[in-house]
Design a protein around this motif. Structure first.
Motif, PDB file in Angstrom:
ATOM      1  N   UNK A 119       0.820  -1.210   0.000  1.00 22.44           N
ATOM      2  CA  UNK A 119       0.000   0.000   0.000  1.00 22.44           C
ATOM      3  C   UNK A 119       0.854   1.261   0.000  1.00 22.44           C
ATOM      4  N   UNK A 120       1.976   1.233   0.697  1.00 17.58           N
ATOM      5  CA  UNK A 120       2.778   2.442   0.894  1.00 17.58           C
ATOM      6  C   UNK A 120       4.019   2.525   0.011  1.00 17.58           C
ATOM      7  N   UNK A 121       4.161   1.605  -0.944  1.00 13.04           N
ATOM      8  CA  UNK A 121       5.336   1.634  -1.829  1.00 13.04           C
ATOM      9  C   UNK A 121       4.936   1.495  -3.294  1.00 13.04           C
TER      10      UNK A 121
ATOM     11  N   UNK B 130       4.327  -2.211  14.130  1.00  7.64           N
ATOM     12  CA  UNK B 130       4.769  -1.026  13.401  1.00  7.64           C
ATOM     13  C   UNK B 130       3.847  -0.772  12.214  1.00  7.64           C
ATOM     14  N   UNK B 131       3.356   0.450  12.098  1.00  9.28           N
ATOM     15  CA  UNK B 131       2.497   0.800  10.975  1.00  9.28           C
ATOM     16  C   UNK B 131       3.337   1.051   9.731  1.00  9.28           C
ATOM     17  N   UNK B 132       2.971   0.391   8.643  1.00  6.45           N
ATOM     18  CA  UNK B 132       3.687   0.582   7.383  1.00  6.45           C
ATOM     19  C   UNK B 132       3.388   1.950   6.761  1.00  6.45           C
ATOM     20  N   UNK B 133       2.455   2.694   7.363  1.00  5.45           N
ATOM     21  CA  UNK B 133       2.169   4.048   6.874  1.00  5.45           C
ATOM     22  C   UNK B 133       3.364   4.980   7.051  1.00  5.45           C
ATOM     23  N   UNK B 134       4.339   4.589   7.873  1.00  4.94           N
ATOM     24  CA  UNK B 134       5.533   5.411   8.069  1.00  4.94           C
ATOM     25  C   UNK B 134       6.623   5.127   7.030  1.00  4.94           C
ATOM     26  N   UNK B 135       6.380   4.162   6.161  1.00  6.74           N
ATOM     27  CA  UNK B 135       7.402   3.816   5.166  1.00  6.74           C
ATOM     28  C   UNK B 135       7.801   4.996   4.276  1.00  6.74           C
TER      29      UNK B 135
ATOM     30  N   UNK C  88      12.541  -2.048  16.118  1.00  9.88           N
ATOM     31  CA  UNK C  88      12.628  -3.025  15.039  1.00  9.88           C
ATOM     32  C   UNK C  88      12.165  -2.476  13.707  1.00  9.88           C
ATOM     33  N   UNK C  89      12.230  -1.148  13.536  1.00  4.71           N
ATOM     34  CA  UNK C  89      11.733  -0.507  12.320  1.00  4.71           C
ATOM     35  C   UNK C  89      12.747   0.529  11.879  1.00  4.71           C
ATOM     36  N   UNK C  90      13.484   0.222  10.822  1.00  2.00           N
ATOM     37  CA  UNK C  90      14.548   1.126  10.372  1.00  2.00           C
ATOM     38  C   UNK C  90      14.850   0.902   8.902  1.00  2.00           C
ATOM     39  N   UNK C  91      15.536   1.876   8.310  1.00  2.00           N
ATOM     40  CA  UNK C  91      15.934   1.790   6.907  1.00  2.00           C
ATOM     41  C   UNK C  91      17.373   2.244   6.774  1.00  2.00           C
ATOM     42  N   UNK C  92      18.076   1.689   5.793  1.00  2.00           N
ATOM     43  CA  UNK C  92      19.465   2.092   5.571  1.00  2.00           C
ATOM     44  C   UNK C  92      19.830   1.901   4.102  1.00  2.00           C
TER      45      UNK C  92
END
Length: 230
Positions: A25-27, A88-93, A149-153
């Motif tokens: 939904x968010x990507x 974790x809500x994927x709306x923060x992606x 447990x929610x991060x990006x790199x």
């Protein structure tokens, strides 16, 4: 640009569909791959495959072991790690992704405490606070949420470092980014109750591992973390 999602799972059949659908939904404007690293015995793998994820069935347990396995398999320019229990809500992606792409950060950390401590057990909050103070004292990094447990790199951040830890991997990512002087930032996110199932967290043994890992790397240097409320 390809974005890789690493989802470590252990019997998350009640929540994996919601998480994967939230990713889609968010990507919608990105090319993505979803890697589910599954060590469970329930229907998680079957559900994930039906939804288009690539599933790797592994015989070992451990959050860090599974994520490090995902590091070896992911081919995306950006790598996003998320628990698969629905907390974790994927709306923060979009915020995670845009902070890397447009603001040029190397590691983006979802801070669960920026919007209060709702749904977070007191013992978890206090342990995280202690880890935060310890990392600041040793590495001079001001990080509010060590164990998120929610991060990006960026993929380059993964390739440039050696990864050795298991449950302490969230702390290892912060320590490696700090010592390596990568651009690192926290962004506010919310935290929800689990959709289904029970937590597999072994609090006391994990807490001890965190403390020992943080301490044994204390002679490796320091560099401040940047923070934002974006």
């Amino acid at each position: 640009m390809l974005i890789s999602f690493i989802l470590p799972t252990l019997n998350e059949e009640g929540s994996v569909e919601s998480v994967i659908n939230g990713i889609y939904k968010n990507t919608k404007n990105y090319n993505i791959e979803i890697l589910v690293i599954d060590s469970g015995t329930d229907k998680t793998a079957m559900i994930a495959e039906r939804l288009g994820a690539t599933v790797y069935k592994v015989k070992f347990n451990g959050y860090g072991n599974q994520v490090r396995y995902g590091f070896k398999k992911a081919i995306g320019d950006i790598v996003i790690i998320s628990d698969c229990d629905g907390t974790y809500s994927m709306d923060y992606l979009p915020n995670l992704i845009n902070t890397i792409i447009y603001l040029n950060y190397d590691l983006v950390i979802g801070n669960r405490f920026a919007q209060g401590v709702k749904n977070i057990p007191l013992s978890n909050y206090l342990a995280n606070k202690f880890f935060s103070i310890l990392i600041f004292l040793i590495y001079k990094a001001r990080v509010s949420d060590i164990t998120t447990g929610f991060k990006a790199c960026r993929r380059t951040f993964i390739e440039d470092n050696i990864w050795l830890s298991d449950c302490e991997l969230p702390a290892e990512m912060i320590i490696n980014a700090t010592i390596g002087k990568y651009r690192m930032v926290e962004i506010p996110i919310s935290y929800r109750e689990r959709i289904a199932g029970e937590s597999k967290l072994k609090k006391y043994s994990m807490g001890l591992k965190y403390i020992l890992f943080i301490l044994k790397n204390r002679n490796r240097g320091s560099n401040p973390i940047e923070k934002t409320n974006r």
